[in-house]
Design a protein around this motif. Structure first.
Motif, mmCIF file in Angstrom:
data_model
loop_
_atom_site.group_PDB
_atom_site.id
_atom_site.type_symbol
_atom_site.label_atom_id
_atom_site.label_comp_id
_atom_site.label_asym_id
_atom_site.label_seq_id
_atom_site.Cartn_x
_atom_site.Cartn_y
_atom_site.Cartn_z
ATOM 1 N N PRO A 150 -15.357 2.154 -0.125
ATOM 2 C CA PRO A 150 -15.110 2.595 1.256
ATOM 3 C C PRO A 150 -13.621 2.760 1.524
ATOM 4 C CG PRO A 150 -15.525 0.235 1.199
ATOM 5 C CD PRO A 150 -15.699 0.735 -0.211
ATOM 6 N N ASN A 151 -13.309 3.414 2.606
ATOM 7 C CA ASN A 151 -11.932 3.608 3.030
ATOM 8 C C ASN A 151 -11.917 3.684 4.554
ATOM 9 O OD1 ASN A 151 -9.153 4.001 2.690
ATOM 10 N ND2 ASN A 151 -9.352 6.209 2.764
ATOM 11 N N PRO A 152 -11.330 2.734 5.263
ATOM 12 C CA PRO A 152 -10.577 1.564 4.821
ATOM 13 C C PRO A 152 -11.464 0.574 4.060
ATOM 14 C CG PRO A 152 -10.311 1.934 7.193
ATOM 15 C CD PRO A 152 -11.356 2.859 6.705
ATOM 16 N N PHE A 153 -10.793 -0.323 3.290
ATOM 17 C CA PHE A 153 -11.523 -1.262 2.463
ATOM 18 C C PHE A 153 -10.919 -2.652 2.534
ATOM 19 C CE2 PHE A 153 -8.093 0.272 -0.142
ATOM 20 C CZ PHE A 153 -7.725 -0.808 -0.934
ATOM 21 N N GLY A 211 -7.437 -7.695 -3.050
ATOM 22 C CA GLY A 211 -7.425 -8.824 -2.130
ATOM 23 C C GLY A 211 -6.122 -9.605 -2.113
ATOM 24 N N HIS A 212 -5.337 -9.513 -3.169
ATOM 25 C CA HIS A 212 -4.067 -10.246 -3.261
ATOM 26 C C HIS A 212 -2.908 -9.518 -2.580
ATOM 27 C CE1 HIS A 212 -4.102 -7.381 -6.559
ATOM 28 N NE2 HIS A 212 -2.784 -7.499 -6.642
ATOM 29 N N THR A 255 -2.935 13.110 -5.650
ATOM 30 C CA THR A 255 -2.655 11.867 -4.950
ATOM 31 C C THR A 255 -3.512 11.809 -3.697
ATOM 32 O OG1 THR A 255 -0.379 11.936 -5.757
ATOM 33 C CG2 THR A 255 -0.828 10.455 -3.913
ATOM 34 N N ARG A 256 -4.086 10.644 -3.432
ATOM 35 C CA ARG A 256 -4.875 10.434 -2.228
ATOM 36 C C ARG A 256 -4.453 9.126 -1.559
ATOM 37 N NH1 ARG A 256 -9.356 13.649 -1.301
ATOM 38 N NH2 ARG A 256 -10.022 14.939 -3.041
ATOM 39 N N LYS A 257 -4.608 9.111 -0.230
ATOM 40 C CA LYS A 257 -4.225 7.957 0.577
ATOM 41 C C LYS A 257 -5.434 7.056 0.784
ATOM 42 C CE LYS A 257 -3.474 8.455 5.043
ATOM 43 N NZ LYS A 257 -2.854 8.759 6.339
ATOM 44 N N MET A 258 -5.200 5.735 0.807
ATOM 45 C CA MET A 258 -6.258 4.774 1.140
ATOM 46 C C MET A 258 -5.652 3.638 1.945
ATOM 47 S SD MET A 258 -7.026 3.470 -2.671
ATOM 48 C CE MET A 258 -5.681 3.239 -3.820
ATOM 49 N N VAL A 259 -6.505 2.950 2.698
ATOM 50 C CA VAL A 259 -6.034 1.917 3.622
ATOM 51 C C VAL A 259 -6.744 0.601 3.324
ATOM 52 C CG1 VAL A 259 -5.862 1.235 6.044
ATOM 53 C CG2 VAL A 259 -5.535 3.628 5.392
ATOM 54 N N LEU A 260 -5.939 -0.447 3.125
ATOM 55 C CA LEU A 260 -6.439 -1.804 2.957
ATOM 56 C C LEU A 260 -6.295 -2.517 4.295
ATOM 57 C CD1 LEU A 260 -7.336 -4.297 1.305
ATOM 58 C CD2 LEU A 260 -4.943 -4.600 0.628
ATOM 59 N N LEU A 261 -7.427 -2.942 4.861
ATOM 60 C CA LEU A 261 -7.445 -3.634 6.151
ATOM 61 C C LEU A 261 -7.999 -5.030 5.966
ATOM 62 C CD1 LEU A 261 -8.789 -1.175 8.866
ATOM 63 C CD2 LEU A 261 -6.508 -2.106 8.648
ATOM 64 N N LYS A 262 -7.238 -6.026 6.367
ATOM 65 C CA LYS A 262 -7.714 -7.410 6.257
ATOM 66 C C LYS A 262 -7.985 -7.989 7.618
ATOM 67 C CE LYS A 262 -5.752 -8.564 1.860
ATOM 68 N NZ LYS A 262 -4.975 -9.524 1.099
#
Length: 95
Positions: free
Chosen positions: A18-21, A69-70, A88-95
């Motif tokens: 998924p994205n965000p992930f 996760g780190h 190149t592709r953009k992705m978002v890590l959301l915590k």
């Protein structure tokens, strides 16, 4: 041949899912010819964060799970290179 024997006609880097992930995401890509391929992750400042793939691949479709996760929340970029192909592709890590 059978349906499973169909090889990709072109190079491709799909959007991660998924994205965000959080904390992991799946990245799919295709290689059309046997040659060296790399899949790298960069942060928003362009610093290399991780190398997921770096080597000779045979033609086919591939799937890599990136465990992030780190790392801190933010925007990251995945970049695939193989021969003359660069995507190149953009992705978002959301915590």
């Amino acid at each position: 041949g059978t349906e499973g024997d169909i090889l990709p006609a072109a190079y491709a880097l799909q959007q991660n899912y998924p994205n965000p992930f959080n904390p992991a995401t799946v990245i799919r890509f295709s290689v059309a010819a046997k040659q060296t391929a790399s899949l790298q992750i960069f942060n928003i400042t362009g610093r290399l964060v991780e190398i997921l793939v770096n080597g000779s691949l045979t033609p086919g479709e591939y799937e890599v799970t990136w465990q992030a996760g780190h790392l801190p929340s933010g925007t990251y970029f995945m970049q695939m290179k193989s021969g003359g192909f660069v995507k190149t592709r953009k992705m978002v890590l959301l915590k």
